[in-house]
Structure formats: C-alpha cells, structure tokens
Scaffold this motif. Structure first.
Motif, PDB file in Angstrom:
ATOM      1  N   LEU A  69       0.848  -1.196   0.000  1.00 20.11           N
ATOM      2  CA  LEU A  69       0.000   0.000   0.000  1.00 20.11           C
ATOM      3  C   LEU A  69       0.881   1.243   0.000  1.00 20.11           C
ATOM      4  O   LEU A  69       1.857   1.307   0.747  1.00 20.11           O
ATOM      5  N   ASP A  70       0.534   2.226  -0.818  1.00 20.91           N
ATOM      6  CA  ASP A  70       1.311   3.458  -0.907  1.00 20.91           C
ATOM      7  C   ASP A  70       0.364   4.652  -0.819  1.00 20.91           C
ATOM      8  O   ASP A  70      -0.236   5.054  -1.817  1.00 20.91           O
ATOM      9  N   ASP A  71       0.237   5.200   0.392  1.00 23.57           N
ATOM     10  CA  ASP A  71      -0.645   6.354   0.609  1.00 23.57           C
ATOM     11  C   ASP A  71      -0.217   7.552  -0.227  1.00 23.57           C
ATOM     12  O   ASP A  71      -1.051   8.252  -0.791  1.00 23.57           O
ATOM     13  N   GLU A  72       1.086   7.802  -0.283  1.00 23.06           N
ATOM     14  CA  GLU A  72       1.604   8.978  -0.985  1.00 23.06           C
ATOM     15  C   GLU A  72       1.230   8.979  -2.461  1.00 23.06           C
ATOM     16  O   GLU A  72       0.861   9.997  -3.029  1.00 23.06           O
ATOM     17  N   GLU A  73       1.319   7.821  -3.099  1.00 23.42           N
ATOM     18  CA  GLU A  73       1.014   7.703  -4.529  1.00 23.42           C
ATOM     19  C   GLU A  73      -0.438   7.301  -4.786  1.00 23.42           C
ATOM     20  O   GLU A  73      -0.858   7.221  -5.943  1.00 23.42           O
ATOM     21  N   ASP A  74      -1.195   7.002  -3.727  1.00 26.11           N
ATOM     22  CA  ASP A  74      -2.585   6.549  -3.841  1.00 26.11           C
ATOM     23  C   ASP A  74      -2.666   5.326  -4.754  1.00 26.11           C
ATOM     24  O   ASP A  74      -3.456   5.261  -5.694  1.00 26.11           O
ATOM     25  N   GLU A  75      -1.814   4.340  -4.455  1.00 31.19           N
ATOM     26  CA  GLU A  75      -1.772   3.145  -5.280  1.00 31.19           C
ATOM     27  C   GLU A  75      -1.390   1.922  -4.462  1.00 31.19           C
ATOM     28  O   GLU A  75      -0.892   2.028  -3.343  1.00 31.19           O
ATOM     29  N   VAL A  76      -1.631   0.784  -5.071  1.00 27.69           N
ATOM     30  CA  VAL A  76      -1.273  -0.513  -4.507  1.00 27.69           C
ATOM     31  C   VAL A  76      -0.400  -1.217  -5.530  1.00 27.69           C
ATOM     32  O   VAL A  76      -0.625  -1.099  -6.743  1.00 27.69           O
ATOM     33  N   GLU A  77       0.586  -1.952  -5.040  1.00 29.64           N
ATOM     34  CA  GLU A  77       1.385  -2.778  -5.938  1.00 29.64           C
ATOM     35  C   GLU A  77       1.301  -4.225  -5.471  1.00 29.64           C
ATOM     36  O   GLU A  77       1.461  -4.515  -4.286  1.00 29.64           O
ATOM     37  N   LEU A  78       1.008  -5.118  -6.397  1.00 28.08           N
ATOM     38  CA  LEU A  78       1.111  -6.546  -6.122  1.00 28.08           C
ATOM     39  C   LEU A  78       2.569  -6.914  -6.344  1.00 28.08           C
ATOM     40  O   LEU A  78       3.157  -6.537  -7.360  1.00 28.08           O
ATOM     41  N   ALA A  79       3.161  -7.629  -5.393  1.00 30.40           N
ATOM     42  CA  ALA A  79       4.605  -7.842  -5.459  1.00 30.40           C
ATOM     43  C   ALA A  79       4.993  -9.229  -4.950  1.00 30.40           C
ATOM     44  O   ALA A  79       4.216  -9.897  -4.272  1.00 30.40           O
ATOM     45  N   ARG A  80       6.209  -9.592  -5.260  1.00 32.23           N
ATOM     46  CA  ARG A  80       6.826 -10.843  -4.797  1.00 32.23           C
ATOM     47  C   ARG A  80       5.902 -12.037  -4.991  1.00 32.23           C
ATOM     48  O   ARG A  80       5.717 -12.859  -4.103  1.00 32.23           O
ATOM     49  N   ILE A  81       5.363 -12.124  -6.169  1.00 28.78           N
ATOM     50  CA  ILE A  81       4.429 -13.204  -6.502  1.00 28.78           C
ATOM     51  C   ILE A  81       5.237 -14.418  -6.947  1.00 28.78           C
ATOM     52  O   ILE A  81       6.073 -14.332  -7.841  1.00 28.78           O
ATOM     53  N   ILE A  82       4.968 -15.545  -6.289  1.00 29.85           N
ATOM     54  CA  ILE A  82       5.665 -16.779  -6.644  1.00 29.85           C
ATOM     55  C   ILE A  82       4.715 -17.958  -6.418  1.00 29.85           C
ATOM     56  O   ILE A  82       3.909 -17.947  -5.502  1.00 29.85           O
ATOM     57  N   VAL A  83       4.833 -18.937  -7.299  1.00 27.01           N
ATOM     58  CA  VAL A  83       4.020 -20.147  -7.234  1.00 27.01           C
ATOM     59  C   VAL A  83       4.953 -21.335  -7.020  1.00 27.01           C
ATOM     60  O   VAL A  83       6.064 -21.380  -7.564  1.00 27.01           O
ATOM     61  N   ASP A  84       4.505 -22.278  -6.240  1.00 26.48           N
ATOM     62  CA  ASP A  84       5.240 -23.525  -6.010  1.00 26.48           C
ATOM     63  C   ASP A  84       5.600 -24.130  -7.366  1.00 26.48           C
ATOM     64  O   ASP A  84       4.719 -24.343  -8.209  1.00 26.48           O
ATOM     65  N   PRO A  85       6.884 -24.388  -7.625  1.00 30.20           N
ATOM     66  CA  PRO A  85       7.279 -24.929  -8.930  1.00 30.20           C
ATOM     67  C   PRO A  85       6.599 -26.256  -9.268  1.00 30.20           C
ATOM     68  O   PRO A  85       6.425 -26.575 -10.442  1.00 30.20           O
ATOM     69  N   ALA A  86       6.172 -27.009  -8.271  1.00 26.69           N
ATOM     70  CA  ALA A  86       5.515 -28.289  -8.523  1.00 26.69           C
ATOM     71  C   ALA A  86       4.152 -28.121  -9.185  1.00 26.69           C
ATOM     72  O   ALA A  86       3.636 -29.073  -9.764  1.00 26.69           O
ATOM     73  N   VAL A  87       3.570 -26.905  -9.104  1.00 27.46           N
ATOM     74  CA  VAL A  87       2.234 -26.702  -9.682  1.00 27.46           C
ATOM     75  C   VAL A  87       2.213 -25.597 -10.732  1.00 27.46           C
ATOM     76  O   VAL A  87       1.147 -25.193 -11.183  1.00 27.46           O
ATOM     77  N   ARG A  88       3.374 -25.115 -11.133  1.00 32.83           N
ATOM     78  CA  ARG A  88       3.415 -24.078 -12.167  1.00 32.83           C
ATOM     79  C   ARG A  88       2.857 -24.610 -13.475  1.00 32.83           C
ATOM     80  O   ARG A  88       2.971 -25.787 -13.785  1.00 32.83           O
ATOM     81  N   GLY A  89       2.250 -23.710 -14.233  1.00 30.29           N
ATOM     82  CA  GLY A  89       1.680 -24.081 -15.516  1.00 30.29           C
ATOM     83  C   GLY A  89       0.273 -24.638 -15.409  1.00 30.29           C
ATOM     84  O   GLY A  89      -0.299 -25.076 -16.405  1.00 30.29           O
ATOM     85  N   ARG A  90      -0.325 -24.596 -14.220  1.00 31.88           N
ATOM     86  CA  ARG A  90      -1.671 -25.140 -14.017  1.00 31.88           C
ATOM     87  C   ARG A  90      -2.696 -24.061 -13.676  1.00 31.88           C
ATOM     88  O   ARG A  90      -3.795 -24.371 -13.236  1.00 31.88           O
ATOM     89  N   GLY A  91      -2.324 -22.782 -13.840  1.00 33.97           N
ATOM     90  CA  GLY A  91      -3.278 -21.706 -13.591  1.00 33.97           C
ATOM     91  C   GLY A  91      -3.275 -21.140 -12.185  1.00 33.97           C
ATOM     92  O   GLY A  91      -4.043 -20.227 -11.887  1.00 33.97           O
ATOM     93  N   PHE A  92      -2.405 -21.645 -11.319  1.00 31.20           N
ATOM     94  CA  PHE A  92      -2.381 -21.143  -9.948  1.00 31.20           C
ATOM     95  C   PHE A  92      -1.873 -19.704  -9.867  1.00 31.20           C
ATOM     96  O   PHE A  92      -2.287 -18.952  -8.993  1.00 31.20           O
ATOM     97  N   GLY A  93      -0.990 -19.312 -10.788  1.00 28.67           N
ATOM     98  CA  GLY A  93      -0.500 -17.929 -10.795  1.00 28.67           C
ATOM     99  C   GLY A  93      -1.632 -16.948 -11.037  1.00 28.67           C
ATOM    100  O   GLY A  93      -1.760 -15.936 -10.337  1.00 28.67           O
ATOM    101  N   GLY A  94      -2.468 -17.238 -12.013  1.00 34.00           N
ATOM    102  CA  GLY A  94      -3.624 -16.386 -12.281  1.00 34.00           C
ATOM    103  C   GLY A  94      -4.596 -16.381 -11.119  1.00 34.00           C
ATOM    104  O   GLY A  94      -5.139 -15.334 -10.748  1.00 34.00           O
ATOM    105  N   GLU A  95      -4.812 -17.546 -10.516  1.00 30.92           N
ATOM    106  CA  GLU A  95      -5.685 -17.628  -9.332  1.00 30.92           C
ATOM    107  C   GLU A  95      -5.136 -16.761  -8.205  1.00 30.92           C
ATOM    108  O   GLU A  95      -5.881 -16.050  -7.530  1.00 30.92           O
ATOM    109  N   LEU A  96      -3.831 -16.824  -8.004  1.00 35.41           N
ATOM    110  CA  LEU A  96      -3.194 -16.029  -6.954  1.00 35.41           C
ATOM    111  C   LEU A  96      -3.368 -14.540  -7.219  1.00 35.41           C
ATOM    112  O   LEU A  96      -3.745 -13.776  -6.324  1.00 35.41           O
ATOM    113  N   VAL A  97      -3.120 -14.107  -8.441  1.00 38.48           N
ATOM    114  CA  VAL A  97      -3.241 -12.689  -8.776  1.00 38.48           C
ATOM    115  C   VAL A  97      -4.681 -12.214  -8.583  1.00 38.48           C
ATOM    116  O   VAL A  97      -4.923 -11.158  -7.987  1.00 38.48           O
ATOM    117  N   ARG A  98      -5.630 -12.986  -9.061  1.00 34.30           N
ATOM    118  CA  ARG A  98      -7.041 -12.602  -8.885  1.00 34.30           C
ATOM    119  C   ARG A  98      -7.412 -12.560  -7.403  1.00 34.30           C
ATOM    120  O   ARG A  98      -8.159 -11.688  -6.970  1.00 34.30           O
TER     121      ARG A  98
END
Length: 168
Positions: A69-98
């Motif tokens: 959260l950034d009050d000064e810029e009035d914005e939010v950043e999604l950051a440090r997104i990582i998915v377990d390599p054992a399940v990559r490529g199965r849509g979990f990244g998109g699920e996490l972002v949503r």
C-alpha cells in the motif's frame, strides 16, 4: 482456492520455491542461490504497509504474494508473486493474482500496479488474463530509472484512472 494471511511457519517452504538466483532476488532482494539460510526468517519486511498472503489449494500452500500500500502515490502494488514450482503451468498464478486483487482493491486506492521481469512470459500471460495491461512505454521507462533491473510495469485495467498521470 483460499487466500490466507501469511504465517511465518511457511517461510522455509516459500523460500524453497525460488528455483534460481533471479527468483531468490525477487523474493528477498539478494542475488543468491539457494535461498540464504540467514534470510529465511527475515526476508519478509515488517512494514505495516506490506501485507503478505498465501494461496491454498485445500490445505496445501501453492502461491505467495504481497500487497504493498502506498498512501503517498494513492496506489497498490502486487509484489513478490511466486508459485510452487511443482504446480506451475496449471493456472495457480492467475488464481493467486485474482485473489490478491481482493485485498488490493478493498484498500480503496485509485490504482493497482505490478511489475514483472520482461522474460517471464507465463506470468505476463497470467497478468493479462487477470485484467492487467502495460503502462505506456514512457512511464515504463521512467519507472525503471533507478531500478536494479528493467521491469515490465502493468496496471490493473479495472482500477479507477485518475485525472492526470497514472502515477505521480
């Protein structure tokens, strides 16, 4: 799928998801591999404006991400997104972002951004499918000035766009 607040008891497991130096650097800010043992309990910041989450598939954690959260810029950043390599490529990244968009949008800021390494094509596809679009090239260049590596900056298209610039 369920998004839950991060519990430090999962730190070692999440750190192990970083499969190379680039991924360790994205999580911790340090270029090293494997994830340095001395960082495993301290890689997460105690900053009150950073909220850490795990995405669970049943009782198994499959993804980690932060909402900055950034009050000064009035914005939010999604950051440090990582998915377990054992399940990559199965849509979990998109699920996490949503799922991360829930607390990001609930915070009430006017914009939601994220940054991604330009070569990370699977993540970029997941971000596009989740409603993110590239910021204009001039802003991307400006925001990359002073960054340790160049990023591809993206804005959530469903967020309110204020009058004036996208970011101050």
């Amino acid at each position: 799928m369920e998004l839950r607040g991060f519990d430090d008891g999962y730190g070692v497991q999440v750190a192990a998801w970083a499969v190379d130096e680039k991924e360790v650097a994205l999580l911790s800010g340090r270029v090293a591999y494997p994830f340095p043992e001395e960082l495993r309990t301290s890689w997460r910041t105690a900053d009150a404006d950073i909220h850490s989450y795990l995405l669970f598939d049943g009782e198994r954690p499959v993804g980690y991400g932060e909402v900055w959260l950034d009050d000064e810029e009035d914005e939010v950043e999604l950051a440090r997104i990582i998915v377990d390599p054992a399940v990559r490529g199965r849509g979990f990244g998109g699920e996490l972002v949503r799922a991360l968009l829930g607390p990001a949008l609930d915070a009430g800021y006017s914009e939601v951004f994220l940054r991604v390494r330009p070569e990370n094509a699977p993540a970029i596809r997941a971000y596009h499918r989740s409603g993110f679009v590239d910021v204009p090239a001039g802003l991307m260049e400006e925001w990359n000035d002073g960054q340790p590596v160049p990023y591809r900056w993206m804005r959530y298209a469903g967020a309110q766009v204020g009058a004036g610039e996208l970011r101050g």
